[in-house]
Design a protein around this motif. Structure first.
Motif, PDB file in Angstrom:
ATOM      1  N   VAL A  99      42.524 -72.202  78.638  1.00 14.69           N
ATOM      2  CA  VAL A  99      41.198 -72.812  78.511  1.00 14.69           C
ATOM      3  C   VAL A  99      41.370 -74.192  77.909  1.00 14.69           C
ATOM      4  N   TRP A 100      40.874 -75.217  78.624  1.00 19.98           N
ATOM      5  CA  TRP A 100      40.980 -76.601  78.169  1.00 19.98           C
ATOM      6  C   TRP A 100      39.588 -77.142  77.854  1.00 19.98           C
ATOM      7  N   LEU A 101      39.319 -77.402  76.579  1.00 19.36           N
ATOM      8  CA  LEU A 101      38.014 -77.922  76.143  1.00 19.36           C
ATOM      9  C   LEU A 101      38.200 -79.157  75.268  1.00 19.36           C
ATOM     10  N   TYR A 102      39.275 -79.877  75.505  1.00 20.94           N
ATOM     11  CA  TYR A 102      39.617 -81.038  74.680  1.00 20.94           C
ATOM     12  C   TYR A 102      38.469 -82.053  74.629  1.00 20.94           C
ATOM     13  N   GLY A 103      38.133 -82.494  73.421  1.00 19.21           N
ATOM     14  CA  GLY A 103      37.145 -83.549  73.244  1.00 19.21           C
ATOM     15  C   GLY A 103      35.727 -83.163  73.607  1.00 19.21           C
ATOM     16  N   SER A 122      43.342 -62.076  80.250  1.00 24.66           N
ATOM     17  CA  SER A 122      44.606 -62.768  80.560  1.00 24.66           C
ATOM     18  C   SER A 122      44.827 -64.017  79.715  1.00 24.66           C
ATOM     19  N   LEU A 123      43.852 -64.359  78.872  1.00 30.57           N
ATOM     20  CA  LEU A 123      43.911 -65.615  78.124  1.00 30.57           C
ATOM     21  C   LEU A 123      45.147 -65.691  77.230  1.00 30.57           C
ATOM     22  N   GLU A 124      45.907 -66.773  77.387  1.00 32.00           N
ATOM     23  CA  GLU A 124      47.129 -66.980  76.617  1.00 32.00           C
ATOM     24  C   GLU A 124      47.059 -68.227  75.726  1.00 32.00           C
ATOM     25  N   PHE A 125      46.264 -69.221  76.137  1.00 34.71           N
ATOM     26  CA  PHE A 125      46.221 -70.485  75.390  1.00 34.71           C
ATOM     27  C   PHE A 125      44.795 -71.015  75.370  1.00 34.71           C
ATOM     28  N   PHE A 126      44.341 -71.396  74.181  1.00 34.08           N
ATOM     29  CA  PHE A 126      42.962 -71.852  73.973  1.00 34.08           C
ATOM     30  C   PHE A 126      43.000 -73.210  73.291  1.00 34.08           C
ATOM     31  N   ASP A 127      42.461 -74.243  73.973  1.00 36.41           N
ATOM     32  CA  ASP A 127      42.563 -75.612  73.461  1.00 36.41           C
ATOM     33  C   ASP A 127      41.213 -76.324  73.426  1.00 36.41           C
ATOM     34  N   PRO A 128      40.514 -76.267  72.267  1.00 39.06           N
ATOM     35  CA  PRO A 128      39.310 -77.069  72.074  1.00 39.06           C
ATOM     36  C   PRO A 128      39.568 -78.237  71.124  1.00 39.06           C
ATOM     37  N   TYR A 129      40.782 -78.775  71.157  1.00 41.35           N
ATOM     38  CA  TYR A 129      41.173 -79.808  70.196  1.00 41.35           C
ATOM     39  C   TYR A 129      40.209 -80.997  70.224  1.00 41.35           C
ATOM     40  N   THR A 130      39.903 -81.545  69.088  1.00 44.80           N
ATOM     41  CA  THR A 130      38.947 -82.628  68.836  1.00 44.80           C
ATOM     42  C   THR A 130      37.521 -82.262  69.252  1.00 44.80           C
ATOM     43  N   SER A 131      37.226 -80.973  69.337  1.00 45.05           N
ATOM     44  CA  SER A 131      35.836 -80.511  69.519  1.00 45.05           C
ATOM     45  C   SER A 131      35.271 -80.310  68.113  1.00 45.05           C
ATOM     46  N   TYR A 132      34.825 -81.400  67.511  1.00 40.19           N
ATOM     47  CA  TYR A 132      34.520 -81.393  66.082  1.00 40.19           C
ATOM     48  C   TYR A 132      33.219 -80.677  65.722  1.00 40.19           C
ATOM     49  N   GLU A 133      32.434 -80.280  66.724  1.00 37.28           N
ATOM     50  CA  GLU A 133      31.215 -79.517  66.453  1.00 37.28           C
ATOM     51  C   GLU A 133      31.469 -78.014  66.493  1.00 37.28           C
ATOM     52  N   LEU A 134      32.677 -77.621  66.831  1.00 39.29           N
ATOM     53  CA  LEU A 134      33.021 -76.201  66.910  1.00 39.29           C
ATOM     54  C   LEU A 134      33.577 -75.756  65.565  1.00 39.29           C
ATOM     55  N   HIS A 135      32.757 -75.051  64.788  1.00 40.46           N
ATOM     56  CA  HIS A 135      33.126 -74.678  63.417  1.00 40.46           C
ATOM     57  C   HIS A 135      33.582 -73.234  63.278  1.00 40.46           C
ATOM     58  N   TRP A 136      33.356 -72.412  64.300  1.00 37.48           N
ATOM     59  CA  TRP A 136      33.698 -70.991  64.212  1.00 37.48           C
ATOM     60  C   TRP A 136      33.781 -70.395  65.616  1.00 37.48           C
ATOM     61  N   LEU A 137      34.347 -69.201  65.714  1.00 36.21           N
ATOM     62  CA  LEU A 137      34.460 -68.476  66.969  1.00 36.21           C
ATOM     63  C   LEU A 137      33.934 -67.055  66.785  1.00 36.21           C
ATOM     64  N   PRO A 138      33.622 -66.355  67.861  1.00 29.31           N
ATOM     65  CA  PRO A 138      33.181 -64.964  67.733  1.00 29.31           C
ATOM     66  C   PRO A 138      34.367 -64.031  67.461  1.00 29.31           C
ATOM     67  N   TYR A 139      34.134 -62.997  66.697  1.00 30.03           N
ATOM     68  CA  TYR A 139      35.185 -62.036  66.360  1.00 30.03           C
ATOM     69  C   TYR A 139      35.788 -61.408  67.610  1.00 30.03           C
ATOM     70  N   GLU A 140      34.999 -61.325  68.672  1.00 26.87           N
ATOM     71  CA  GLU A 140      35.461 -60.670  69.895  1.00 26.87           C
ATOM     72  C   GLU A 140      36.701 -61.312  70.499  1.00 26.87           C
ATOM     73  N   ILE A 141      37.030 -62.533  70.102  1.00 26.61           N
ATOM     74  CA  ILE A 141      38.204 -63.196  70.653  1.00 26.61           C
ATOM     75  C   ILE A 141      39.491 -62.451  70.288  1.00 26.61           C
ATOM     76  N   ILE A 142      39.459 -61.607  69.266  1.00 27.97           N
ATOM     77  CA  ILE A 142      40.668 -60.855  68.917  1.00 27.97           C
ATOM     78  C   ILE A 142      41.019 -59.845  70.007  1.00 27.97           C
TER      79      ILE A 142
END
Length: 256
Positions: free
Chosen positions: A68-72, A87-107
């Motif tokens: 998942v690519w969510l850069y910027g 199937s998710l192996e890599f999660f990239d929201p780098y420099t998404s400065y409004e993203l302060h938390w994620l849902p627990y379900e991601i585990i």
């Protein structure tokens, strides 16, 4: 230690916009063709992508996506349905400065081993300890009228859930996760945070005592080396009292 407490924002996305329509179409097409990478900026273009504040619940269909690519991005919300991206192996929201938390379900994404997140933007990060918003009265609302328990998947009304924060390692980063819990039994199954984070699920708020930041620890060790060994027992006493308080709040909530 930072005392900044951000307000919880709901209804962050205009779901009638062209950007949202194109995003949903892209998710459907990617699910149909079984693509392995989700990169909405490439499909929507920078201008429309800047209007996206959350991802659609339909990402649950992206069970073949590995990256998942969510850069910027300007994204503020990731829906619990991300937990169905098996199937998710890599999660990239780098420099998404409004993203302060994620849902627990991601585990539930058991193959997720890598991430790239702007951790200073996260609640409770060890470098700045941004304050956790208080979760009294369960203020976080998703698009649906009901919510599912983050642990057992039981569907319930928002007045029946108990929303909690916990910090866990996701990929290569420690991330604050939002839990919607239906019972004390489910809360007993919440995973334990790593060292140097609040060591139990909590409701956040201005009264929450977080560990010292890395800079504060370093400063204490340099200026007062004889006191640095004393701080851990003091913190443990505070944590013990906060655990007792949490238990009392939980019992009161269950009787309502």
């Amino acid at each position: 230690m930072s005392t900044r407490i951000s307000a919880i924002r709901n209804n962050v996305q205009d779901r009638t916009s062209e950007a949202w329509k194109k995003l949903c179409e892209y998710v459907d097409e990617l699910a149909d063709n079984g693509g392995g990478e989700f990169s909405p900026k490439e499909v929507l273009g920078a201008e429309l992508f800047s209007e996206i504040r959350e991802l659609p619940e339909s990402i649950a269909k992206l069970n073949k996506v590995k990256k998942v690519w969510l850069y910027g991005s300007m994204i503020e919300r990731i829906p619990p349905e991300i937990g169905e991206m098996e199937s998710l192996e890599f999660f990239d929201p780098y420099t998404s400065y409004e993203l302060h938390w994620l849902p627990y379900e991601i585990i539930r994404c058991k193959r997720l081993k890598g991430s790239r997140i702007s951790t200073r933007a996260l609640y409770g990060n060890c470098k700045n300890r941004m304050g956790f918003p208080g979760l009294d009265r369960n203020p976080v609302r998703y698009a649906q009228e009901t919510v599912k328990c983050s642990i057992c998947n039981k569907e319930m009304d928002y007045d029946k859930t108990n929303q909690l924060w916990v910090s866990l390692r996701i990929g290569t980063d420690v991330v604050p996760l939002l839990i919607n819990s239906c019972s004390e039994q489910c809360e007993s199954l919440i995973l334990s945070p790593p060292e140097n984070y609040v060591p139990y699920p909590h409701k956040g708020g201005s009264s929450l005592k977080q560990p010292l930041t890395e800079d504060e620890k370093w400063k204490l060790e340099v200026e007062n080396p004889e006191k640095s060994d004393q701080i851990k027992p003091e913190v443990e006493v505070v944590e013990k009292e906060e655990r007792k308080l949490f238990s009392v709040i939980r019992k009161i909530w269950e009787k309502q």
